[in-house]
Design an enzyme around this catalytic site. Structure first.
Site, PDB file in Angstrom:
ATOM      1  CE  LYS A 191      14.830  -9.470   8.505  1.00  0.00           C
ATOM      2  NZ  LYS A 191      13.604  -9.850   7.784  1.00  0.00           N
ATOM      3  CD  GLU A 267      10.318 -19.920  20.035  1.00  0.00           C
ATOM      4  OE1 GLU A 267      10.090 -20.897  19.280  1.00  0.00           O
ATOM      5  OE2 GLU A 267       9.558 -18.959  20.172  1.00  0.00           O
TER       6      GLU A 267
HETATM    7  P1  ADP Z   1       9.733 -18.498   7.240  1.00  0.00           P
HETATM    8  O1  ADP Z   1      10.556 -19.393   6.335  1.00  0.00           O
HETATM    9  O2  ADP Z   1       8.596 -19.199   7.837  1.00  0.00           O
HETATM   10  O3  ADP Z   1       9.384 -17.182   6.635  1.00  0.00           O
HETATM   11  P2  ADP Z   1      12.124 -17.758   8.563  1.00  0.00           P
HETATM   12  O4  ADP Z   1      12.753 -18.518   9.659  1.00  0.00           O
HETATM   13  O5  ADP Z   1      12.781 -17.861   7.218  1.00  0.00           O
HETATM   14  O6  ADP Z   1      10.636 -18.196   8.501  1.00  0.00           O
HETATM   15  O7  ADP Z   1      12.000 -16.218   8.933  1.00  0.00           O
HETATM   16  C1  ADP Z   1      12.128 -15.671  10.192  1.00  0.00           C
HETATM   17  C2  ADP Z   1      12.967 -14.424  10.093  1.00  0.00           C
HETATM   18  O8  ADP Z   1      14.274 -14.772   9.681  1.00  0.00           O
HETATM   19  C3  ADP Z   1      12.482 -13.376   9.103  1.00  0.00           C
HETATM   20  O9  ADP Z   1      12.682 -12.094   9.688  1.00  0.00           O
HETATM   21  C4  ADP Z   1      13.392 -13.580   7.913  1.00  0.00           C
HETATM   22  O10 ADP Z   1      13.568 -12.432   7.119  1.00  0.00           O
HETATM   23  C5  ADP Z   1      14.686 -13.957   8.594  1.00  0.00           C
HETATM   24  N1  ADP Z   1      15.627 -14.727   7.782  1.00  0.00           N
HETATM   25  C6  ADP Z   1      15.362 -15.632   6.814  1.00  0.00           C
HETATM   26  N2  ADP Z   1      16.501 -16.158   6.329  1.00  0.00           N
HETATM   27  C7  ADP Z   1      17.533 -15.565   6.976  1.00  0.00           C
HETATM   28  C8  ADP Z   1      18.964 -15.664   6.921  1.00  0.00           C
HETATM   29  N3  ADP Z   1      19.565 -16.498   6.087  1.00  0.00           N
HETATM   30  N4  ADP Z   1      19.690 -14.893   7.768  1.00  0.00           N
HETATM   31  C9  ADP Z   1      19.086 -14.056   8.639  1.00  0.00           C
HETATM   32  N5  ADP Z   1      17.761 -13.905   8.723  1.00  0.00           N
HETATM   33  C10 ADP Z   1      16.979 -14.646   7.912  1.00  0.00           C
END
Ligand code: ADP
Length: 498
Positions: A191, A267
């Site tokens: 994803k 990470e």
């Molecule tokens: P940022 O806030 O800097 O965009 P994130 O940690 O939110 O960084 O994003 C990293 C990845 O995690 C992206 O692929 C995002 O779509 C995904 N993501 C964000 N929130 C969730 C969640 N609650 N569950 C699973 N994946 C998530």
């Protein structure tokens, strides 16, 4: 300006194609019927419409990955050498398409084309090859218990793996995840981040060409919460989730994993101390400080965002630092001369500028930057390279991850003082020490609670060297043989000989 014209872009044809989901070896429309836009951060313009995968799409992808794992040729018919060959082929294809992939990565993320072309893309190929080599080197062990038993271990793949990746190194993070998972014989649902899904989709096309059997690599684009990311993290038939991103999201991933207690590796962020002693090679340390915080527009989890300067060299260091930073060329990533591009999104630009305000309110002194550039660059999500001095380690600018080109300079007078301050952070991903005194260097390397310590260098990485965090920077080690641990289970077998 040596900017490539849009019509001359090698990736133009790819950009024009519909962006579907890769499930069970085929490109399919999302069940949601929805798309989201991915933007060019240099201009704010829409680059492409991308499928927004939902629950039904994740279910389909997990089913395909499960079938490929349990019944497909990937584990049942193919040898480790044949699995390795798919990864080697994928690496070759990445190299063949290097220029096109570099352009795509720069368009979607904003990073300077020279970095995409000479860092990200070669590192992707290198990572895939390194792990291809591991496929044929996975071993169990025999254990001498006593003469009544023949006892051995099998190293087996974990199964169906969900991999959720961020937007700062979109294709490289995909390679860090796919390489070891596939080398160990797992099947995968990747994803990518919603800000930068394009290079992963391109990589998906290449996996089909490289001969991975259907269902082994699935790619579901979508958002995070209440979307593809969350549905993947809490899916009951996913055996493991590997995540790279913010610490806040990491907690959500752990919560989501509770249903089936799937294995999780994380990470997360960092707030690395970059410590410069008066006895260091100051010119080298100045360059290191710049690479440490401005590489990839500061959107690096191991960035050297806290620069500790020994007081006796503070002023001399700052003069050299600001002179160099003042000459940095900021502009669109596609310009060959650009050294610092835009932040990945408007949201990130606003987040970074918000921290500038916070730092000023807390009493830090703005030395340079601190604003979005005016004129030609106004439409993009740029933030000028920013330095604050007179920072106190307790300020928010020294404790919270900004994830942008903002350096907090903190003066110190003794080893003891800086040693204590360096560890005064909730994070522990990396740290650096600049000194000519090897005793001091080794002592601090042992003392700093972080997964990577650089001595007289910064941001050096290699596929063979483990990378990961202490404390709230996460758990599990990627790269090197340690990634193999993340993607395998050990089974003990007892054979009764009596
Ligand atoms: P940022 O806030 O800097 O965009 P994130 O940690 O939110 O960084 O994003 C990293 C990845 O995690 C992206 O692929 C995002 O779509 C995904 N993501 C964000 N929130 C969730 C969640 N609650 N569950 C699973 N994946 C998530």
């Amino acid at each position: 300006m040596s900017l490539v014209k849009e019509k001359d872009l090698l990736c133009q044809q790819f950009l024009a194609k519909p962006k579907k989901l890769l499930i069970d070896g085929k490109w399919v429309e999302p069940e949601t019927g929805k798309t989201f836009d991915t933007l060019n951060p240099a201009t704010g313009e829409v680059l492409a419409k991308v499928s927004e995968g939902g629950k039904a799409d994740v279910d389909k992808a997990v089913k395909a990955a499960r079938k490929a794992f349990e019944q497909g040729p990937w584990r049942n018919k193919m040898s480790a050498a044949e699995r390795a060959r798919c990864l080697y082929k994928l690496a070759d294809l990445v190299e063949q398409k290097a220029d096109e992939l570099a352009q795509l990565e720069t368009l979607d993320n904003g990073k300077p084309i020279k970095e995409s072309r000479y860092f990200d893309v070669p590192a992707v190929a290198e990572t895939l090859r390194y792990y291809a080599g591991w496929a044929t080197k996975l071993e169990g062990e025999t254990i001498n218990v006593n003469n009544s038993f023949f006892t051995y271990t099998l190293r087996e793949p974990v199964g169906v793996v969900g991999q959720i990746i961020p937007w700062n190194f979109p294709m490289l993070m995909a390679a860090w995840k796919l390489g070891p998972a596939l080398a160990c014989g797992n099947t995968v649902i990747l994803k990518p981040a919603e800000q930068t899904p394009l290079s992963a989709l391109y990589l998906g096309e290449l996996t089909l060409e490289a001969g991975f059997p259907e269902g082994v690599v699935n790619i579901v684009t979508g958002l995070g919460p209440n979307s593809a990311g969350e549905f993947l993290a809490n899916h009951m038939d996913v055996d493991k989730v590997a995540f790279t991103g913010e610490d806040k999201t990491g907690r959500e991933i752990v919560k989501a994993s509770l249903g089936n207690l799937k294995r999780v590796s994380l990470e997360l962020g960092g707030k690395a101390p970059n410590i410069v002693f008066a006895d260091a090679d100051i010119d080298a340390a100045v360059k290191g400080a710049i690479t440490g915080i401005f590489f990839n527009q500061g959107q690096v989890c191991c960035a050297g965002s806290r620069l500790f300067l020994e007081k006796s060299v503070h002023d001399q260091f700052m003069t050299k630092l600001t002179e160099r930073v003042g000459k940095m060329r900021q502009g669109p990533g596609l310009d060959e001369n650009t050294q610092i591009g835009p932040q990945v999104s408007k949201e990130q630009q606003e987040r970074v500028l918000n921290y500038v305000g916070i730092a000023q309110k807390e009493g830090a002194k703005l030395v340079c930057g601190g604003a979005a550039p005016k004129g030609d660059l106004e439409k993009g999500y740029y933030v000028k390279p920013t330095i604050f001095e007179g920072v106190n380690n307790d300020m928010r600018i020294a404790q919270e991850e900004v994830f942008g080109p903002v350096l907090a300079v903190i003066p110190f007078t003794s080893v003891e003082e800086v040693a204590e301050q360096a560890n005064k952070t909730t994070f522990g991903l990396s740290g650096a020490v600049w000194t000519r005194d090897i005793k001091k260097a080794h002592k601090l390397a042992a003392h700093i609670k972080a997964g990577t310590i650089w001595v007289n260098c910064f941001n050096v990485l290699n596929t063979a060297v483990p990378f990961g965090g202490y404390k709230m920077s996460g758990y599990g080690r990627e790269l090197g043989k340690h990634s193999i641990e993340l993607y395998t289970n050990i089974k003990s077998v007892w054979v009764n000989l009596d």
